[in-house]
Design a protein around this motif. Structure first.
Motif, PDB file in Angstrom:
ATOM      1  N   PRO A 271      40.788  19.164  -7.389  1.00  0.00           N
ATOM      2  CA  PRO A 271      41.060  18.604  -8.714  1.00  0.00           C
ATOM      3  C   PRO A 271      40.993  17.084  -8.679  1.00  0.00           C
ATOM      4  O   PRO A 271      41.304  16.466  -7.660  1.00  0.00           O
ATOM      5  CB  PRO A 271      42.475  19.114  -9.022  1.00  0.00           C
ATOM      6  N   HIS A 272      40.611  16.497  -9.792  1.00  0.00           N
ATOM      7  CA  HIS A 272      40.269  15.072  -9.824  1.00  0.00           C
ATOM      8  C   HIS A 272      41.060  14.369 -10.906  1.00  0.00           C
ATOM      9  O   HIS A 272      41.365  14.953 -11.958  1.00  0.00           O
ATOM     10  CB  HIS A 272      38.764  14.933 -10.094  1.00  0.00           C
ATOM     11  N   ASN A 273      41.389  13.097 -10.663  1.00  0.00           N
ATOM     12  CA  ASN A 273      42.163  12.308 -11.612  1.00  0.00           C
ATOM     13  C   ASN A 273      41.552  12.352 -13.017  1.00  0.00           C
ATOM     14  O   ASN A 273      42.262  12.428 -14.026  1.00  0.00           O
ATOM     15  CB  ASN A 273      42.252  10.873 -11.097  1.00  0.00           C
ATOM     16  N   SER A 274      40.233  12.298 -13.109  1.00  0.00           N
ATOM     17  CA  SER A 274      39.593  12.300 -14.428  1.00  0.00           C
ATOM     18  C   SER A 274      39.681  13.649 -15.118  1.00  0.00           C
ATOM     19  O   SER A 274      39.317  13.760 -16.294  1.00  0.00           O
ATOM     20  CB  SER A 274      38.125  11.868 -14.302  1.00  0.00           C
ATOM     21  N   GLY A 275      40.173  14.668 -14.430  1.00  0.00           N
ATOM     22  CA  GLY A 275      40.347  15.986 -15.032  1.00  0.00           C
ATOM     23  C   GLY A 275      41.769  16.279 -15.469  1.00  0.00           C
ATOM     24  O   GLY A 275      42.060  17.389 -15.936  1.00  0.00           O
ATOM     25  N   HIS A 276      42.667  15.290 -15.345  1.00  0.00           N
ATOM     26  CA  HIS A 276      44.052  15.535 -15.752  1.00  0.00           C
ATOM     27  C   HIS A 276      44.165  15.833 -17.247  1.00  0.00           C
ATOM     28  O   HIS A 276      45.101  16.512 -17.685  1.00  0.00           O
ATOM     29  CB  HIS A 276      44.934  14.333 -15.406  1.00  0.00           C
ATOM     30  N   TYR A 277      43.209  15.332 -18.022  1.00  0.00           N
ATOM     31  CA  TYR A 277      43.232  15.578 -19.460  1.00  0.00           C
ATOM     32  C   TYR A 277      43.203  17.064 -19.784  1.00  0.00           C
ATOM     33  O   TYR A 277      43.608  17.498 -20.876  1.00  0.00           O
ATOM     34  CB  TYR A 277      42.030  14.885 -20.130  1.00  0.00           C
ATOM     35  N   THR A 278      42.696  17.893 -18.854  1.00  0.00           N
ATOM     36  CA  THR A 278      42.520  19.323 -19.135  1.00  0.00           C
ATOM     37  C   THR A 278      43.839  20.057 -19.313  1.00  0.00           C
ATOM     38  O   THR A 278      43.859  21.157 -19.868  1.00  0.00           O
ATOM     39  CB  THR A 278      41.715  20.006 -18.020  1.00  0.00           C
TER      40      THR A 278
END
Length: 384
Positions: A271-278
């Motif tokens: 998992p990636h920081n830019s995917g926290h929005y999910t």
């Protein structure tokens, strides 16, 4: 694959905020988590059921973890692929993503070579192990160029823009174990969260990332670019997924150049920081998706619920010190704002301490709201 809840235990190498959010996502599925991390009472414990305190590359500790769980995964690239491979063979515990996937992504030169060989677009690059090779790279790729440590760098660490051997020596000391890349004239930085499941793959909508000092500050979804460029970014991301072997979420960082080309920058096998929005913005969060994928469960929907903005909460300047978060009441009083605090006990410059997310039909309004939410917060002494 079964038709019942897995009633299983997932081992996670790494116990930072990603491990914490993986544990939060695993629990509703009936999955317990156990983490391995050298930091006492790391952010992932709780919600993890237990923690093994040890270094990420401690093979005996990884072995002990593998013996306690049904599947092993990771949330940090400092995990050692050789240790993971050895314990998988000795215990029979599946490891996802595969150790070979980690070997590719933890070495920036190997990663570039793997993508290049698969016909996936990347910026021109050269391996550098001497001053002479750097001089050759400067002549071939242009000056200045981006110079990176092949291993160990993250969040801007291990990267420097250089225009000479002297500048590179000042930044890195020894001129070996490096990779040089042409500076990309990009219009925006993008990312796609991709996932490899059991016989299926999926991608989330294309996000736009805003960096300062090479640290991610904000992610906006959908990316503020044309539909055709978003489609091309998704296409490239799907091609990236095809070069890997194991299951799980992969954070795929991209450049959109000024002439509309999409280039792969770097890949994270987790998992990636830019995917926290999910967590709020998508039907299935990247964290639940990772748990599903590594356990061989069906993948969830990656559909965007509505436009979403995410902003990191980063440590301010000064020395490392105990921390508490102030301004929470004001933030929680803002409509549609969601706070995620990672439970870290100390603030350090640019340390990721949490994030805030806003959702709504108007992306520009979300962006302004998430910035305002971030500005309401401040860090105080731990006893405040």
């Amino acid at each position: 694959m079964t038709d019942s809840l897995p009633e299983t235990t997932l081992g996670i190498v790494g116990g930072g905020q990603l491990g914490r959010m993986l544990g939060e996502a695993a629990s509703p599925l009936g999955v317990e988590t156990v983490v391995l991390d050298p930091t006492p009472d790391c952010p992932a414990f709780p919600p993890a059921a237990d923690q093994i305190e040890a270094a990420f590359d401690d093979q005996s500790a990884v072995q002990a973890l593998a013996e306690r769980v049904d599947t092993l995964t990771l949330e940090i690239e400092l995990a050692d692929p050789e240790s993971l491979e050895a314990v998988a063979e000795s215990t029979g515990t599946p490891v996802h993503p595969a150790p070979q996937d980690l070997r590719v992504t933890r070495d920036k030169l190997t990663e570039k070579e793997t993508l290049d060989a698969a016909g996936i677009p990347v910026a021109p690059y050269r391996g550098v192990d001497s001053a002479a090779e750097l001089e050759s790279a400067l002549a071939e790729l242009g000056s200045p160029l981006m110079l990176k440590a092949r291993t160990g760098g993250y969040d801007g660490r291990g990267n420097a823009i250089v225009d000479s051997v002297d500048a590179a020596t000042a930044a890195f000391g020894s001129l070996s174990g490096l990779v040089a890349e042409s500076l990309v004239d990009f219009e925006r930085e993008l990312s796609v969260i991709g996932v490899r499941g059991d016989g299926e793959t999926a991608t989330y909508p294309v996000g736009e990332n805003v960096h300062e000092e090479e640290i991610l500050r904000e992610t906006l979804v959908p990316a503020r670019t044309t539909e055709s460029r978003r489609e091309r970014a998704s296409e490239v991301a799907r091609s990236v997924l095809s070069v890997f072997e194991g299951r799980g979420v992969f954070g795929i960082e991209l450049f959109e150049t000024s002439d509309g080309e999409i280039l792969v920058n770097e890949i994270a096998p987790r998992p990636h920081n830019s995917g926290h929005y999910t967590i709020e913005g998508a039907v299935t969060s990247q964290f639940e998706q990772h748990v599903r994928a590594v356990l061989g469960l069906p993948l969830g929907s990656t559909t965007l619920r509505e436009p979403t903005a995410m902003a990191n909460l980063l440590g301010d300047g000064g020395d490392s010190r105990p921390v508490s978060l102030l301004g929470v009441d004001a933030l929680l009083g803002m409509d549609g704002v969601h706070l995620h605090w990672y439970g870290k006990r100390e603030v350090r410059p640019l340390r990721k301490l949490g994030h805030v997310t806003t959702t709504g039909s108007d992306l520009a309004a979300n962006h302004e709201r998430v910035k305002a939410a971030r500005e309401t917060l401040r860090f105080g002494p731990a006893d405040t």
